[in-house]
Design a protein around this motif. Sequence first.
Motif, PDB file in Angstrom:
ATOM      1  N   ILE A  70      11.290 -61.471 -69.871  1.00  0.00           N
ATOM      2  CA  ILE A  70      10.430 -61.082 -68.918  1.00  0.00           C
ATOM      3  C   ILE A  70       9.340 -59.949 -69.820  1.00  0.00           C
ATOM      4  N   VAL A  71      10.643 -59.511 -70.030  1.00  0.00           N
ATOM      5  CA  VAL A  71      10.343 -57.736 -71.011  1.00  0.00           C
ATOM      6  C   VAL A  71       9.759 -59.006 -72.351  1.00  0.00           C
ATOM      7  N   GLN A  72      10.137 -59.692 -73.011  1.00  0.00           N
ATOM      8  CA  GLN A  72       9.117 -60.310 -74.183  1.00  0.00           C
ATOM      9  C   GLN A  72       7.330 -60.604 -73.860  1.00  0.00           C
ATOM     10  N   LEU A  73       7.400 -60.890 -73.131  1.00  0.00           N
ATOM     11  CA  LEU A  73       6.180 -60.864 -72.105  1.00  0.00           C
ATOM     12  C   LEU A  73       5.047 -59.932 -71.533  1.00  0.00           C
ATOM     13  N   LEU A  74       6.603 -59.019 -71.472  1.00  0.00           N
ATOM     14  CA  LEU A  74       5.326 -57.724 -71.493  1.00  0.00           C
ATOM     15  C   LEU A  74       4.876 -56.996 -72.477  1.00  0.00           C
ATOM     16  N   LEU A  75       6.637 -56.814 -73.718  1.00  0.00           N
ATOM     17  CA  LEU A  75       6.403 -56.484 -75.056  1.00  0.00           C
ATOM     18  C   LEU A  75       4.604 -57.007 -76.157  1.00  0.00           C
ATOM     19  N   GLU A  76       4.786 -58.757 -75.510  1.00  0.00           N
ATOM     20  CA  GLU A  76       3.220 -60.011 -75.847  1.00  0.00           C
ATOM     21  C   GLU A  76       1.618 -58.881 -75.179  1.00  0.00           C
ATOM     22  N   ASN A  77       2.287 -58.388 -73.816  1.00  0.00           N
ATOM     23  CA  ASN A  77       1.271 -57.715 -73.551  1.00  0.00           C
ATOM     24  C   ASN A  77       0.826 -56.356 -73.906  1.00  0.00           C
ATOM     25  N   GLY A  78       1.301 -56.028 -74.778  1.00  0.00           N
ATOM     26  CA  GLY A  78       0.983 -54.014 -74.857  1.00  0.00           C
ATOM     27  C   GLY A  78       2.098 -53.406 -73.946  1.00  0.00           C
ATOM     28  N   ALA A  79       3.218 -53.953 -73.871  1.00  0.00           N
ATOM     29  CA  ALA A  79       3.964 -52.906 -72.923  1.00  0.00           C
ATOM     30  C   ALA A  79       4.742 -51.793 -73.872  1.00  0.00           C
ATOM     31  N   ASP A  80       4.745 -50.425 -73.773  1.00  0.00           N
ATOM     32  CA  ASP A  80       4.604 -49.084 -74.516  1.00  0.00           C
ATOM     33  C   ASP A  80       6.708 -49.361 -74.448  1.00  0.00           C
ATOM     34  N   VAL A  81       7.569 -49.767 -75.157  1.00  0.00           N
ATOM     35  CA  VAL A  81       9.105 -49.673 -74.709  1.00  0.00           C
ATOM     36  C   VAL A  81       9.308 -48.694 -75.472  1.00  0.00           C
ATOM     37  N   ASN A  82       9.053 -47.187 -75.310  1.00  0.00           N
ATOM     38  CA  ASN A  82       9.878 -46.300 -75.412  1.00  0.00           C
ATOM     39  C   ASN A  82       9.060 -45.127 -73.994  1.00  0.00           C
ATOM     40  N   LEU A  83       8.766 -46.264 -72.371  1.00  0.00           N
ATOM     41  CA  LEU A  83       7.899 -45.175 -72.129  1.00  0.00           C
ATOM     42  C   LEU A  83       9.756 -44.629 -71.044  1.00  0.00           C
ATOM     43  N   GLN A  84       9.350 -43.050 -70.479  1.00  0.00           N
ATOM     44  CA  GLN A  84      10.379 -42.421 -69.986  1.00  0.00           C
ATOM     45  C   GLN A  84      10.389 -42.272 -68.189  1.00  0.00           C
ATOM     46  N   GLY A  85      11.423 -42.088 -68.122  1.00  0.00           N
ATOM     47  CA  GLY A  85      11.406 -41.981 -66.554  1.00  0.00           C
ATOM     48  C   GLY A  85      12.399 -43.052 -65.460  1.00  0.00           C
ATOM     49  N   GLY A  86      12.344 -42.552 -64.594  1.00  0.00           N
ATOM     50  CA  GLY A  86      13.446 -43.622 -63.710  1.00  0.00           C
ATOM     51  C   GLY A  86      14.705 -43.848 -63.408  1.00  0.00           C
ATOM     52  N   GLN A  87      14.941 -44.624 -62.680  1.00  0.00           N
ATOM     53  CA  GLN A  87      16.799 -44.508 -62.539  1.00  0.00           C
ATOM     54  C   GLN A  87      17.517 -44.386 -64.215  1.00  0.00           C
ATOM     55  N   TYR A  88      17.207 -44.839 -64.892  1.00  0.00           N
ATOM     56  CA  TYR A  88      17.941 -45.242 -66.510  1.00  0.00           C
ATOM     57  C   TYR A  88      16.788 -44.520 -67.560  1.00  0.00           C
ATOM     58  N   GLY A  89      15.965 -44.014 -67.569  1.00  0.00           N
ATOM     59  CA  GLY A  89      15.355 -43.187 -68.491  1.00  0.00           C
ATOM     60  C   GLY A  89      14.969 -43.446 -69.174  1.00  0.00           C
ATOM     61  N   SER A  90      15.130 -45.011 -70.012  1.00  0.00           N
ATOM     62  CA  SER A  90      13.755 -45.938 -70.705  1.00  0.00           C
ATOM     63  C   SER A  90      14.558 -47.513 -70.380  1.00  0.00           C
ATOM     64  N   ALA A  91      13.622 -48.054 -70.969  1.00  0.00           N
ATOM     65  CA  ALA A  91      14.182 -49.517 -70.985  1.00  0.00           C
ATOM     66  C   ALA A  91      15.003 -49.724 -71.713  1.00  0.00           C
ATOM     67  N   ILE A  92      15.658 -49.402 -72.925  1.00  0.00           N
ATOM     68  CA  ILE A  92      16.784 -49.377 -73.651  1.00  0.00           C
ATOM     69  C   ILE A  92      17.921 -48.954 -73.681  1.00  0.00           C
ATOM     70  N   GLN A  93      17.872 -47.982 -72.393  1.00  0.00           N
ATOM     71  CA  GLN A  93      18.875 -47.940 -71.530  1.00  0.00           C
ATOM     72  C   GLN A  93      19.226 -48.710 -70.588  1.00  0.00           C
ATOM     73  N   ALA A  94      18.594 -48.844 -69.549  1.00  0.00           N
ATOM     74  CA  ALA A  94      18.733 -49.755 -68.953  1.00  0.00           C
ATOM     75  C   ALA A  94      19.562 -51.320 -69.140  1.00  0.00           C
ATOM     76  N   ALA A  95      18.807 -51.316 -69.785  1.00  0.00           N
ATOM     77  CA  ALA A  95      19.327 -52.807 -71.078  1.00  0.00           C
ATOM     78  C   ALA A  95      20.527 -53.096 -71.620  1.00  0.00           C
ATOM     79  N   SER A  96      21.279 -51.777 -71.649  1.00  0.00           N
ATOM     80  CA  SER A  96      22.761 -51.092 -72.603  1.00  0.00           C
ATOM     81  C   SER A  96      23.062 -50.730 -70.960  1.00  0.00           C
ATOM     82  N   ALA A  97      22.852 -50.109 -70.526  1.00  0.00           N
ATOM     83  CA  ALA A  97      23.928 -49.916 -69.122  1.00  0.00           C
ATOM     84  C   ALA A  97      24.213 -50.790 -68.839  1.00  0.00           C
ATOM     85  N   ASN A  98      23.376 -52.280 -68.405  1.00  0.00           N
ATOM     86  CA  ASN A  98      23.664 -53.789 -67.800  1.00  0.00           C
ATOM     87  C   ASN A  98      23.639 -54.130 -68.409  1.00  0.00           C
ATOM     88  N   GLY A  99      24.740 -53.571 -69.400  1.00  0.00           N
ATOM     89  CA  GLY A  99      25.167 -54.897 -70.640  1.00  0.00           C
ATOM     90  C   GLY A  99      24.705 -56.352 -71.193  1.00  0.00           C
TER      91      GLY A  99
END
Length: 107
Positions: free
Chosen positions: A64-93
Amino acid sequence: LLLENGADVTVQGGEYGSAIHAASANGHQAIVQLLLGNGADVNVQGGQYETVIQAASANGHQTIVQLLLENGADVNLQGGQYGSAIQAASANGHQTIVQLLLENEAD
């Protein structure tokens, strides 16, 4: 069926923020594709994860991450529980998602 009966894919609210957030967080790839095909905004913000890509990243849904990226998802949007997508992925291993996000210019 909901779409056939006029459901609006852009409606926001609730715990997840929108239908595409909920589908992404719970790993429902076919629904994410259906929503995107019917006008859902890949960068809509709201709910506990704030961004759609953060919802998928936090829960380890690499396809789904790949699908979202292919459809123009902004990988660096901020906010939410983790702050960013990379922080969310990192926090959960989710190492493969971290690598995928880095390859797509995550800060």
